[in-house]
Write a protein that holds these residues in place. Structure first.
Motif, mmCIF file in Angstrom:
data_model
loop_
_atom_site.group_PDB
_atom_site.id
_atom_site.type_symbol
_atom_site.label_atom_id
_atom_site.label_comp_id
_atom_site.label_asym_id
_atom_site.label_seq_id
_atom_site.Cartn_x
_atom_site.Cartn_y
_atom_site.Cartn_z
ATOM 1 N N SER A 211 0.860 -1.277 0.063
ATOM 2 C CA SER A 211 0.257 -0.034 -0.235
ATOM 3 C C SER A 211 1.004 1.427 0.045
ATOM 4 N N ILE A 212 2.149 1.179 0.763
ATOM 5 C CA ILE A 212 2.792 2.310 0.783
ATOM 6 C C ILE A 212 3.602 2.317 -0.587
ATOM 7 N N ALA A 213 3.851 1.560 -1.249
ATOM 8 C CA ALA A 213 4.446 1.600 -2.621
ATOM 9 C C ALA A 213 3.450 2.311 -3.571
ATOM 10 N N ARG A 214 2.101 1.849 -3.513
ATOM 11 C CA ARG A 214 1.154 2.289 -4.453
ATOM 12 C C ARG A 214 0.982 3.862 -4.124
ATOM 13 N N ARG A 215 0.821 4.341 -2.947
ATOM 14 C CA ARG A 215 0.757 5.526 -2.714
ATOM 15 C C ARG A 215 1.774 6.622 -3.264
ATOM 16 N N LEU A 216 3.019 5.953 -2.959
ATOM 17 C CA LEU A 216 4.217 6.845 -3.471
ATOM 18 C C LEU A 216 4.245 6.728 -5.044
ATOM 19 N N LEU A 217 3.827 5.864 -5.639
ATOM 20 C CA LEU A 217 3.754 5.957 -7.156
ATOM 21 C C LEU A 217 2.845 7.062 -7.526
ATOM 22 N N LEU A 218 1.582 7.003 -6.750
ATOM 23 C CA LEU A 218 0.502 7.989 -7.073
ATOM 24 C C LEU A 218 1.099 9.383 -6.695
ATOM 25 N N LEU A 219 1.937 9.356 -5.690
ATOM 26 C CA LEU A 219 2.350 10.688 -5.298
ATOM 27 C C LEU A 219 3.267 11.243 -6.127
ATOM 28 N N ALA A 220 4.243 10.521 -6.693
ATOM 29 C CA ALA A 220 5.029 10.717 -7.805
ATOM 30 C C ALA A 220 4.506 11.519 -9.298
ATOM 31 N N LEU A 221 3.274 10.691 -9.403
ATOM 32 C CA LEU A 221 2.515 11.328 -10.685
ATOM 33 C C LEU A 221 2.110 12.607 -10.259
ATOM 34 N N VAL A 222 1.333 12.666 -9.380
ATOM 35 C CA VAL A 222 0.836 13.967 -9.046
ATOM 36 C C VAL A 222 1.857 15.135 -8.873
ATOM 37 N N LYS A 394 -0.248 20.912 -6.606
ATOM 38 C CA LYS A 394 0.771 20.656 -5.555
ATOM 39 C C LYS A 394 0.082 20.433 -4.124
ATOM 40 N N LEU A 395 -1.094 21.193 -4.261
ATOM 41 C CA LEU A 395 -2.146 21.101 -3.011
ATOM 42 C C LEU A 395 -2.487 19.630 -3.148
ATOM 43 N N ILE A 396 -2.948 18.690 -4.026
ATOM 44 C CA ILE A 396 -3.323 17.337 -4.042
ATOM 45 C C ILE A 396 -2.069 16.642 -3.454
ATOM 46 N N ALA A 397 -0.856 16.884 -3.915
ATOM 47 C CA ALA A 397 0.285 16.148 -3.676
ATOM 48 C C ALA A 397 0.665 16.233 -2.218
ATOM 49 N N ILE A 398 0.481 17.703 -1.666
ATOM 50 C CA ILE A 398 0.746 17.708 -0.273
ATOM 51 C C ILE A 398 -0.412 16.898 0.472
ATOM 52 N N ALA A 399 -1.661 16.698 0.201
ATOM 53 C CA ALA A 399 -2.469 16.037 0.941
ATOM 54 C C ALA A 399 -2.225 14.500 0.868
ATOM 55 N N LEU A 400 -1.747 14.089 -0.335
ATOM 56 C CA LEU A 400 -1.294 12.731 -0.310
ATOM 57 C C LEU A 400 -0.378 12.439 0.464
ATOM 58 N N LEU A 401 1.017 13.174 0.475
ATOM 59 C CA LEU A 401 1.971 13.209 1.146
ATOM 60 C C LEU A 401 1.716 13.093 2.754
ATOM 61 N N ALA A 402 0.836 14.003 3.115
ATOM 62 C CA ALA A 402 0.517 14.091 4.818
ATOM 63 C C ALA A 402 -0.131 12.932 5.233
ATOM 64 N N ALA A 403 -0.983 12.014 4.254
ATOM 65 C CA ALA A 403 -1.672 11.163 4.411
ATOM 66 C C ALA A 403 -0.850 9.727 4.530
ATOM 67 N N THR A 404 0.327 9.642 3.865
ATOM 68 C CA THR A 404 1.302 8.419 3.825
ATOM 69 C C THR A 404 2.024 8.198 4.906
ATOM 70 N N PRO A 405 1.774 7.253 5.757
ATOM 71 C CA PRO A 405 2.696 6.726 6.691
ATOM 72 C C PRO A 405 4.003 6.233 6.398
ATOM 73 N N LEU A 406 5.282 6.813 6.752
ATOM 74 C CA LEU A 406 6.457 6.589 6.260
ATOM 75 C C LEU A 406 7.405 6.268 7.377
ATOM 76 N N LYS A 407 8.217 5.304 7.384
ATOM 77 C CA LYS A 407 9.531 5.194 8.189
ATOM 78 C C LYS A 407 10.678 5.703 7.560
ATOM 79 N N GLU A 408 11.334 6.621 8.146
ATOM 80 C CA GLU A 408 12.406 7.336 7.590
ATOM 81 C C GLU A 408 13.863 6.492 7.544
ATOM 82 N N SER A 409 13.808 5.204 8.039
ATOM 83 C CA SER A 409 15.094 4.433 7.835
ATOM 84 C C SER A 409 14.581 3.016 7.456
#
Length: 409
Positions: A211-222, A394-409
């Protein structure tokens, strides 16, 4: 370990070569074929979109091929670099032996096919390379890689404008120079393709099932679409909206230099506050810059230079942090990553094609003509497409990124 022993400068040079064959070609090639051969904007937009539809099948297939050729990747990369060099010469240095639009399509197909394969190999190999660099390796490698890429974009974006001073064929000289750099960069990376790294391949099912990979691909698109929009329209905006012909090259250089200078800084910010928070900051900066651009008119060249600095810095965040975030995730679920970056390459390039096929015909329909006097309505359409559409995306991209749970390492 010393930087020289890590061979990170070789990664920067290879990234610069790849970047020179990407975004600058979308900036220069359509206008070159309009000016030199009279090809219509609408026709060029359709061709560019068709090429990216081809990538819908090609990029994932090239990701699969990249993994299959892992044991011979150095030789495969050398072949890809040679194809890209020849295609660049054909695009800009050879008078079309057939209809210019068809020649444009054929040479770009070869150029972008090689570009796709090399990009996929390069970023997939980066997942393993970052692991060798230790903690924070993904952001560290990304800073070197994307700084090189942005410097490559700088040189490629401004080179034809600079070369026009001493040559009647600046684009032919640019193509020849690129061909030489491509071969040098491939040689410099010859020891970096690690055939002995982790065995086994990760398929599309595993990647897209995450699910995280899918969100990141969608985020990359937007998130990449605003860059595609502004890149497609940059030359037209400067020439017609700002009424500043001749300033395209210096302003492009300022934009990309700001991006290149900011890339290492974004890496440091990410180390301090996390890649996600740093990327969100870059997105907000982008909205502020392009919102201001919507207020500009003829003669506002100095104000636009400030916008180029701010929007360039925002691009530095996009190019450094988002690939690092994606690579960090791939290190967890797809260590070899060839097919993952096949999907990533498709998403990144589709935005440029989407921008071309939608924006250029819309400009054409508004009555806009490059290099000519335009009506207020045509100029208003140009401003909306160049400045306000990217803000909304960019506003859409911000919303997508903010809603994506990420681990930093």
């Amino acid at each position: 370990m010393r930087i020289g022993a890590q061979r990170l400068p070789a990664w920067s040079l290879f990234a610069a070569m790849l970047a020179a064959a990407g975004l600058p070609i979308y900036i220069h090639a359509p206008k070159f074929y309009v000016d030199e051969y009279g090809v219509s904007l609408a026709a060029l937009g359709i061709v560019l979109f068709g090429l990216r539809l081809f990538d819908f099948v090609q990029d994932p297939a090239l990701g699969w091929l990249s993994e299959k050729l892992r044991a011979r990747r150095s030789l495969a990369v050398a072949g890809g670099a040679a194809v890209m060099a020849l295609a660049m010469l054909g695009l800009f240095a050879v008078t079309p032996p057939i209809a210019p639009l068809i020649w444009f399509a054929l040479t770009l197909t070869a150029l972008f096919s090689a570009f796709s394969f090399l990009t996929i190999c390069f970023y997939a190999e980066g997942v393993a390379k970052a692991g060798e660099l230790g903690d924070g390796g993904h952001v560290r490698l990304a800073a070197w890689r994307e700084t090189g890429a942005l410097l490559g974009v700088c040189l490629a974006a401004v080179a034809p404008t600079v070369l026009v001073v001493g040559s009647d064929s600046p684009f032919a000289l640019f193509a020849a120079g690129f061909a030489g750099v491509a071969l040098i960069a491939a040689y410099g990376m010859r020891r970096e393709w690690g055939a002995d790294r982790a065995e086994g391949a990760t398929g599309f099912r595993e990647i897209l099932g995450d699910s995280i990979a899918r969100r990141l691909l969608l985020l990359a698109l937007v998130n990449a679409t605003p860059v595609a929009v502004t890149s497609t329209l940059f030359l037209f905006f400067v020439e017609s909206r700002l009424a500043a012909p001749g300033w395209e090259g210096p302003l492009l250089l300022l934009f990309f230099l700001a991006a290149a200078a900011s890339a290492p800084l974004w890496g440091r910010v990410a180390a301090a506050i996390g890649a996600k928070n740093a990327l969100l900051g870059g997105m907000v900066l982008s909205i502020a810059a392009f919102g201001f651009a919507a207020t500009l008119g003829a003669g506002d060249t100095a104000a636009f230079a400030v916008i180029c600095l701010a929007s360039g810095a925002a691009l530095g965040a996009d190019m450094t942090l988002l690939p690092a975030i994606f690579a960090t995730r791939m290190a967890r679920i797809a260590p070899n990553a060839g097919q993952a970056f096949g999907l990533w390459a498709f998403v990144s390039k589709f935005t440029l094609a989407f921008a071309a096929v939608t924006l250029l015909p819309l400009l054409d329909a508004s009555g806009f003509s490059a290099g000519q006097d335009n009506t207020p309505d045509a100029l208003a359409t140009l401003t909306i497409l160049y400045a306000l559409v990217p803000c909304a995306l960019k506003l859409i991209a911000i919303a997508l990124l903010a809603a994506t749970p990420l681990k930093e390492s």
